[in-house]
Design a protein around this motif. Structure first.
Motif, PDB file in Angstrom:
ATOM      1  N   ASN A 221     134.158  59.572  44.437  1.00 13.38           N
ATOM      2  CA  ASN A 221     134.423  59.314  45.864  1.00 13.38           C
ATOM      3  C   ASN A 221     135.352  58.419  44.963  1.00 13.38           C
ATOM      4  O   ASN A 221     134.652  57.472  43.972  1.00 13.38           O
ATOM      5  N   HIS A 222     136.669  58.087  44.522  1.00 14.24           N
ATOM      6  CA  HIS A 222     137.320  57.318  43.838  1.00 14.24           C
ATOM      7  C   HIS A 222     137.878  56.353  44.888  1.00 14.24           C
ATOM      8  O   HIS A 222     139.523  55.925  44.928  1.00 14.24           O
ATOM      9  N   THR A 223     137.552  55.839  45.985  1.00 12.49           N
ATOM     10  CA  THR A 223     138.300  55.115  47.222  1.00 12.49           C
ATOM     11  C   THR A 223     138.086  53.784  46.067  1.00 12.49           C
ATOM     12  O   THR A 223     137.115  52.905  45.773  1.00 12.49           O
ATOM     13  N   THR A 224     139.453  53.600  45.913  1.00 13.71           N
ATOM     14  CA  THR A 224     140.107  51.880  45.581  1.00 13.71           C
ATOM     15  C   THR A 224     139.284  51.211  44.554  1.00 13.71           C
ATOM     16  O   THR A 224     138.075  49.902  44.738  1.00 13.71           O
ATOM     17  N   PRO A 225     138.471  52.212  43.523  1.00 16.20           N
ATOM     18  CA  PRO A 225     137.565  51.166  42.379  1.00 16.20           C
ATOM     19  C   PRO A 225     138.369  49.572  41.631  1.00 16.20           C
ATOM     20  O   PRO A 225     137.488  49.081  40.809  1.00 16.20           O
ATOM     21  N   GLU A 226     139.506  49.835  42.010  1.00 18.68           N
ATOM     22  CA  GLU A 226     139.825  48.572  41.453  1.00 18.68           C
ATOM     23  C   GLU A 226     140.059  47.335  42.256  1.00 18.68           C
ATOM     24  O   GLU A 226     139.534  46.122  42.168  1.00 18.68           O
ATOM     25  N   ALA A 227     139.282  47.938  43.276  1.00 19.14           N
ATOM     26  CA  ALA A 227     138.457  47.387  43.885  1.00 19.14           C
ATOM     27  C   ALA A 227     137.531  45.963  44.324  1.00 19.14           C
ATOM     28  O   ALA A 227     137.054  45.013  44.946  1.00 19.14           O
ATOM     29  N   ILE A 228     137.533  46.396  43.288  1.00 16.41           N
ATOM     30  CA  ILE A 228     135.657  45.678  42.627  1.00 16.41           C
ATOM     31  C   ILE A 228     135.611  45.357  41.370  1.00 16.41           C
ATOM     32  O   ILE A 228     136.323  45.912  40.602  1.00 16.41           O
ATOM     33  N   SER A 229     135.462  44.730  40.788  1.00 12.79           N
ATOM     34  CA  SER A 229     134.643  44.043  39.018  1.00 12.79           C
ATOM     35  C   SER A 229     132.946  44.508  38.635  1.00 12.79           C
ATOM     36  O   SER A 229     132.756  43.800  39.861  1.00 12.79           O
ATOM     37  N   LEU A 230     132.408  44.536  37.444  1.00 15.58           N
ATOM     38  CA  LEU A 230     130.912  44.444  36.979  1.00 15.58           C
ATOM     39  C   LEU A 230     131.251  44.133  35.644  1.00 15.58           C
ATOM     40  O   LEU A 230     131.840  44.381  35.165  1.00 15.58           O
ATOM     41  N   ALA A 231     129.920  43.470  36.174  1.00 11.50           N
ATOM     42  CA  ALA A 231     129.488  42.927  34.609  1.00 11.50           C
ATOM     43  C   ALA A 231     128.219  44.004  33.940  1.00 11.50           C
ATOM     44  O   ALA A 231     127.864  43.892  35.134  1.00 11.50           O
ATOM     45  N   TYR A 232     128.522  44.171  33.057  1.00  8.94           N
ATOM     46  CA  TYR A 232     126.720  45.287  32.928  1.00  8.94           C
ATOM     47  C   TYR A 232     126.459  44.704  31.313  1.00  8.94           C
ATOM     48  O   TYR A 232     127.219  44.160  30.081  1.00  8.94           O
ATOM     49  N   THR A 233     124.936  45.332  31.002  1.00  6.70           N
ATOM     50  CA  THR A 233     124.770  44.957  29.994  1.00  6.70           C
ATOM     51  C   THR A 233     123.199  46.054  29.887  1.00  6.70           C
ATOM     52  O   THR A 233     123.358  46.775  30.865  1.00  6.70           O
ATOM     53  N   ALA A 234     123.427  46.132  28.043  1.00  2.00           N
ATOM     54  CA  ALA A 234     122.632  47.390  27.888  1.00  2.00           C
ATOM     55  C   ALA A 234     121.306  46.901  27.602  1.00  2.00           C
ATOM     56  O   ALA A 234     120.670  47.753  26.946  1.00  2.00           O
ATOM     57  N   MET A 235     121.093  45.559  27.430  1.00  2.00           N
ATOM     58  CA  MET A 235     120.101  44.959  27.083  1.00  2.00           C
ATOM     59  C   MET A 235     119.754  45.486  25.608  1.00  2.00           C
ATOM     60  O   MET A 235     117.932  46.054  25.760  1.00  2.00           O
ATOM     61  N   HIS A 236     120.638  45.203  24.962  1.00  2.00           N
ATOM     62  CA  HIS A 236     120.368  45.766  23.606  1.00  2.00           C
ATOM     63  C   HIS A 236     119.722  47.199  23.284  1.00  2.00           C
ATOM     64  O   HIS A 236     118.600  47.412  21.785  1.00  2.00           O
ATOM     65  N   GLY A 237     119.624  48.092  24.493  1.00  2.00           N
ATOM     66  CA  GLY A 237     119.755  49.284  24.503  1.00  2.00           C
ATOM     67  C   GLY A 237     120.642  50.386  23.290  1.00  2.00           C
ATOM     68  O   GLY A 237     121.067  49.973  23.401  1.00  2.00           O
TER      69      GLY A 237
END
Length: 568
Positions: A221-237
């Motif tokens: 489902n590639h509906t407007t991926p540009e519409a959102i933003s994400l902050a991500y962490t791997a938590m040192h993993g």
């Protein structure tokens, strides 16, 4: 005990743990020696997990070598083609993990079992994927997941790609006990590689997983991926590289990784307890999200098999979604993208009952299991068919699996699916909170909570006491049905009784007349019980969701207080 300690010193291949044990002997630290030699680290359906250190009741190279020997012997006895199918081995970023993985490979190859060993750290879902992808007889991941830094673990998958369940756990444990009394065989890894028994899984294997997820219709489902933003962490993993690649493949280019937590580091220097559910664990990724006003703040736990989500609210703050909320949102979303009547979804007995209501409303097939993903996936395999294809399962402890590419919880594919769900909502001018509200208005606001109750040491088993004198009401609400998984029955208040098709377990589930639920699960290792509560509140047409939430919260407080009081 002294003779056992000296035998251990003679067998231990690690100079560091030998020195550690020698120091304890020289200091005559009887209490510590007793703890380490009073028993053996128990092998169960989750494999091994414990504090790293010397002795049979700790995680160390000798325990790993004995465990791998037990696994090898069990595989050779149970799977006639183990010699041709082999075992996939991966490991996380903890200090001892690579050594433990290499020791496991050295033992298995010495028994003539081929090994596929990852060249570098690998998210746990990749190993689960690899078992079926390579048609292996089993898989091993050396990881302690989200436990504190002093821990490590040894997790086993069977040839179906799912975590082991009985009787395999007891069978392997028995062979481990025998290995602890025997001489151990090891093969040097360079010799194993030369003889064709050891194959190193290089970047091609990692790309196989990435491409398989990219081809999944559930992640298309590639509906407007540009519409959102994400902050991500791997938590040192170990999740960052794959998580970022998968998000990029899906068109999500506004992804901000927390630099201080991106690289694998088993010391976990910036987080006290690397479990996204723990207070403070999400602080850095939420701060990163606030910096960019991102739609979501998301985290994988250190081995990337779990997913945690915080979403921006109307006033610009970030609020954590519970595991149940993420699971319900994903389940509803995936059902909307398939033919529900041909889809199978499931949860555990302690997870929210909301997914069951959604599934029944949509005409989908629903199943319920004991706690643990080993049950969710193994049972799904039994229940699925050509007319009833497995779609999704989750447990409230942040575990989700999307489709059947990985027969275990997978925080990476869940991350992509959740981002796609969020983007689809954004394209319609909606938020996750809007979708949750619509589900609550349709099916009732489901509020869930968990509390542990400490009991006095030596206190009688609370489960047996509750069976001997069954309660008739909780918090003034009549009990309409009691499910006893130890007796495999449902007893209704009108006298009817039904059988329950679940493995025996010391679990009691009380359904109240109001629609609320209480689950009591006594601990098998400590003098305490775990209680899971669910309150279901109808949202009236003319009222705000906040009003219903206030009522549900008040009722939850009363339910917990009254129930805990009744247990003494």
């Amino acid at each position: 005990m002294t003779s056992e300690i000296h035998r251990w010193l003679r067998r231990d291949p690690d100079p560091e743990t030998r020195s550690e044990l020698q120091r304890l002997l020289e200091c005559n630290d009887q209490k510590e020696l007793e703890q380490r030699f009073s028993g053996r680290l128990a092998f169960g359906t989750a494999g091994l997990r414990g504090v790293v250190g010397a002795g049979p009741n700790r995680m160390n190279r000798l325990v790993i070598q004995e465990t791998a020997t037990g696994l090898a012997q069990y595989l050779l006895a149970q799977q006639v083609n183990a010699h041709s199918r082999g075992v996939v081995i991966g490991y996380d970023g903890r200090p001892d993990s690579r050594q433990f993985a290499e020791d496991t490979a050295a033992v298995l190859t010495a028994h003539g079992i081929p090994v596929y060993l990852t060249v570098r750290v690998a998210p746990t879902p990749l190993v689960a994927f690899g078992v079926r992808h390579l048609n292996a007889a089993a898989g091993v991941v050396v990881t302690a997941s989200h436990n504190p830094p002093q821990y490590n673990g040894f997790k086993v998958y069977w040839g179906n790609g799912a975590q082991i369940i009985p009787p395999h756990d007891k069978g392997i444990a028995s062979q481990i006990d025998a290995a602890a009394r025997s001489e151990l065989s090891m093969m040097a890894l360079d010799l194993a590689q030369e003889s064709g028994l050891l194959t190193m899984l290089d970047s091609t294997f990692y790309q196989d997983y990435r491409q398989a997820l990219g081809r999944s219709p559930l992640l298309s489902n590639h509906t407007t991926p540009e519409a959102i933003s994400l902050a991500y962490t791997a938590m040192h993993g170990v999740g960052a590289e794959m998580a970022e690649a998968l998000l990029k493949d899906a068109g999500f280019h506004q992804v901000y990784s927390v630099a201080a937590q991106r690289e694998p580091d088993g010391r976990f220097p910036t987080v006290h307890f690397p479990n996204p559910e723990e207070p403070g664990a999400m602080d850095l990724v939420i701060a990163e999200a606030a910096k960019y006003q991102a739609t979501l703040a998301v985290a994988n736990d250190p081995d990337a098999d779990r997913l945690a989500v915080a979403a921006r609210t109307e006033d610009g703050h970030y609020q954590m979604l519970t595991g149940d909320q993420v699971g319900v949102l994903l389940g509803h979303y995936l059902l909307s993208r398939t033919t529900p009547s041909q889809s199978l979804v499931g949860t555990t007995v302690v997870s929210s009952s909301l997914l069951q209501r959604i599934a029944h409303s949509a005409g989908a097939h629903y199943y319920q299991t004991l706690t643990g993903f080993k049950w969710l996936t193994n049972v799904a395999m039994e229940k699925q068919s050509d007319e009833r294809r497995f779609l999704f399962a989750y447990e409230e402890a942040l575990g989700y699996t999307v489709g059947n590419l990985v027969w275990d919880k997978d925080g990476l594919s869940a991350l992509v699916a959740f981002a796609q769900l969020t983007a689809e909502l954004a394209s319609k001018g909606l938020t996750l909170w809007d979708r949750l509200e619509s589900l609550y208005r349709q099916h009732g606001l489901h509020l869930n909570a968990q509390h542990s109750i400490a009991l006095s040491p030596g206190a009688p088993a609370i489960g047996d006491a509750l069976r001997a004198a069954p309660p008739q009401q909780i918090a003034g609400e009549p009990i309409t049905a009691t499910t006893d998984l130890k007796r495999a029955t449902i007893q209704y208040s009108d006298g009817r009784q039904e059988a329950v098709n679940l493995p025996g377990s010391d679990v009691l589930i009380y359904q109240l007349a109001s629609g609320d639920r209480v689950v009591v699960r006594p601990s098998g290792t400590e003098p305490k019980i775990k209680c899971y509560y669910e309150v279901v509140e109808t949202v009236q047409e003319q009222e705000s969701l906040e009003q219903a939430q206030q009522r549900a919260t008040a009722r939850m407080s009363e339910l917990i207080a009254a129930h805990q009081s009744s247990l003494g």
